[in-house]
Design an enzyme around this catalytic site. Sequence first.
Site, PDB file in Angstrom:
ATOM      1  N   HIS A  19      -2.940  -7.526   9.883  1.00  0.00           N
ATOM      2  CA  HIS A  19      -3.185  -6.079   9.053  1.00  0.00           C
ATOM      3  C   HIS A  19      -4.323  -5.541   9.407  1.00  0.00           C
ATOM      4  CE1 HIS A  19      -0.401  -8.460   5.903  1.00  0.00           C
ATOM      5  NE2 HIS A  19       0.160  -7.640   6.658  1.00  0.00           N
ATOM      6  N   CYS A  26      -6.358  -9.183   0.067  1.00  0.00           N
ATOM      7  CA  CYS A  26      -4.835  -9.824   0.031  1.00  0.00           C
ATOM      8  C   CYS A  26      -4.395 -10.306  -1.074  1.00  0.00           C
ATOM      9  CB  CYS A  26      -4.846 -10.938   1.133  1.00  0.00           C
ATOM     10  SG  CYS A  26      -5.427 -10.458   2.824  1.00  0.00           S
TER      11      CYS A  26
END
Length: 263
Positions: A166, A254
């Site tokens: 990511h 996250c």
Amino acid sequence: MDRLFDTVIVRPPGESYKSCVSTNPEHRSIDVNLAKKQHEEYVKILKENGIEVIELEPLENHPDSVFVQDTAIVGVNSNLAVLSRFGEPSRRGEEESIKEVLKKEGFEIKHVEEPGTIEGGDVLVTNQGVVFVGLSQRTNAEGIKQLAQFFPKVKVISVPISKIFHLLSGVNYLGNKTVVISPHVVDIEYFKGFKFITIPEDELYANNMLYLGEGKVLLPAGYPKTEEKLRREGFKPVLVNVSEFWKGDGGVTCLNLPFYKPL
């Protein structure tokens, strides 16, 4: 307050967390009880910094669901919540569990439709009218196109990445037109006009940090060079042990789903 959000959603790890999707060689040594304690400390820090935290129950049928950031992109200004369509097929369904929560919070719900894929960990929001989105193995061009259509008041810039899952594993925004970035995994050319704080190559994991406002930055413990660099730049690192989430290929961004004020 100069941070991008004042409210977040969190979800603690369930017993199934040890079965999460991870490439980390220490994945099998995940200690779920320790992960739960680390998550509690993480939430405590958020609350101590004036962030409203909406706490959900564990989702046992989705081992990765503690990484709740990936499920949606939420905009306060537009009153819009865009539900992700996961690039990792095993995670599809997590976004549905968030849908009702976001509805109760008053957001209009939109969906990224097939063949688009997008995960929240690829979306870097700034307060400069620009949103950067990682073109990754989890987020594709169609997903980015749909996101841009949902949030037409901001400029959406696609940033190709290949060495990390990511975008937020390699670049984060610390307010005041400043980004922390790992140039060996993210091309700095996309961020022209921003001030750079570069993260040492051997401390890449530390790049996944969360700006809490008023100069405070939530940083994974154990990365002294990054910590010192931030201090030199006038920031105040707040350390948290997230070893069990490192094993699951996750970091401090996250673990929460922010309600972004600039979107």
